[in-house]
Design a protein around this motif. Structure first.
Motif, short mmCIF file in Angstrom:
data_model
loop_
_atom_site.label_atom_id
_atom_site.label_comp_id
_atom_site.label_asym_id
_atom_site.label_seq_id
_atom_site.Cartn_x
_atom_site.Cartn_y
_atom_site.Cartn_z
N PHE A 1 1.30 -1.46 -0.21
CA PHE A 1 -0.47 0.08 0.18
C PHE A 1 1.28 0.80 0.22
O PHE A 1 0.23 2.16 0.08
N SER A 2 2.35 1.16 0.07
CA SER A 2 2.62 2.28 0.29
C SER A 2 2.56 3.38 -0.87
O SER A 2 3.43 4.47 -1.21
N GLY A 3 2.31 2.64 -2.07
CA GLY A 3 2.36 3.31 -3.56
C GLY A 3 1.47 3.60 -3.61
O GLY A 3 1.01 5.02 -4.07
N MET A 4 0.71 4.14 -2.25
CA MET A 4 -0.71 5.09 -2.32
C MET A 4 -0.64 6.56 -1.38
O MET A 4 -1.08 7.31 -1.60
N ILE A 5 0.97 6.55 -0.58
CA ILE A 5 0.98 7.28 -0.54
C ILE A 5 1.80 8.16 -1.24
O ILE A 5 1.16 9.97 -1.26
N GLY A 6 2.12 8.31 -2.33
CA GLY A 6 2.32 8.96 -4.02
C GLY A 6 0.31 9.33 -4.09
O GLY A 6 0.89 10.68 -4.49
N VAL A 7 -0.47 8.89 -4.46
CA VAL A 7 -1.61 9.61 -4.79
C VAL A 7 -1.52 10.14 -3.51
O VAL A 7 -2.06 11.01 -4.01
N GLY A 8 -1.68 10.83 -1.95
CA GLY A 8 -1.78 11.87 -1.10
C GLY A 8 -1.14 12.52 -1.13
O GLY A 8 -1.26 13.36 -1.33
N VAL A 9 0.61 12.19 -1.77
CA VAL A 9 1.02 13.48 -2.90
C VAL A 9 0.38 13.90 -3.42
O VAL A 9 -0.24 15.61 -3.13
#
Lengths: 141, 157
Positions: free
Chosen positions: B70-78
């Protein structure tokens, strides 16, 4: 006020992403970490795009292939920053990244490369970069 | 130490370059199609290089934790945060705050030693260094004359 909170969250998440990548790579390897985070990011962004439809996918034909494939640079970006974070810590890594980032943007703007509108170099930008480098040296000594 | 700094400088230069490329894509495709494309390209490149360097080792994920997926979703939050921040504050102030926040949280992560990274003790010298860098960012960003530059940076994210 909400804008400020969003901007702070944005910066916090950028750093968090870098730290998370460094952590994940510690267990499964750097290229694996870079692949997995971008794959899940890609899937999430695609789902959001399919819902909001804020632009046209087909329009990529109007963009130069060099710009379309620019995302591939992230492979080197993520790999380099993972190793950097492990070697010099988060603060130094983020500082050096920001200096190079603002520096290269400024250089491209002042030369008008890559079809950007050419702009004059100005003294405050030199002073700003100079201060940033001073700060990093202070962190390093 | 030098290797780490050089790698960070390479990463930063490429971030700057990629930002400019992404802006060009963004002008035609909008922010979510651009984000999708950029992450897709990044995944392909990382996967192919990894396959070349590590061979079948790319598929052996030792000690894989569920949250890694799920860490890739951090980029979406960015992307969400910055798009909203820029909309409300304008690119100049929003990006100045984003860059400052990046550094402040970097200092926090170092001092706390979270995520199993080596802890870097918080010192006055470190605080002073970060404050000077933040001062530099503000002088760079808020002194005017690079409005277009800031818009481009803002649009890229």
């Amino acid at each position: 006020m909400r804008g400020i909170i969003f901007a702070i969250a944005g910066g916090a998440l950028i750093t968090l992403q870098g730290v998370a990548n460094a952590r994940i790579s510690h267990n499964i390897g750097s290229w694996q970490a870079a692949s997995i985070t971008q794959l899940t990011g890609f899937i999430t962004a695609l789902l959001i795009f399919l819902v909001v439809r804020d632009g046209k996918w087909q329009n990529f034909k109007q963009v130069k292939p060099l710009y379309v494939t620019g995302g591939a640079l992230a492979a080197v970006i993520i790999f380099s920053s993972i190793i950097a974070m492990q070697q010099i810590g988060v603060t130094m890594t983020v500082s050096a990244v920001l200096i190079a980032q603002l520096g290269i943007t400024f250089l491209i703007d002042s030369t008008g490369a890559f079809d950007v509108v050419k702009q004059k170099m100005r003294l405050p930008q030199f002073i700003g970069i100079g201060m940033m480098i001073t700060g990093v040296i202070l962190l390093g000594i | 130490m030098i290797v780490g700094i050089i790698l960070a400088l390479i990463a930063g230069s490429l971030v700057g370059l990629q930002t400019i490329f992404n802006n060009k894509v963004n002008e035609h495709m909008g922010s979510w199609a651009t984000t999708t494309l950029v992450l897709g390209m990044g995944f392909l490149a990382s996967f192919l290089i990894g396959l070349f360097v590590e061979g079948a080792g790319m598929f052996t994920l030792h000690n894989m934790q569920p949250w890694y997926w799920f860490s890739g979703m951090i980029g979406v939050g960015v992307v969400i945060s910055i798009v909203k921040g820029v909309k409300q504050l304008g690119p100049t102030y929003a990006i100045s705050i984003v860059l400052t926040s990046q550094l402040a949280f970097a200092l926090l992560f170092d001092s706390l030693g979270w995520f199993g990274l080596e802890q870097v003790p918080f010192t006055f010298k470190q605080l002073l260094g970060v404050l000077i860098i933040v001062g530099g960012i503000l002088v760079f960003k808020l002194s005017g004359g690079t409005e277009k530059n800031q818009k481009q940076v803002a649009k890229a994210v």
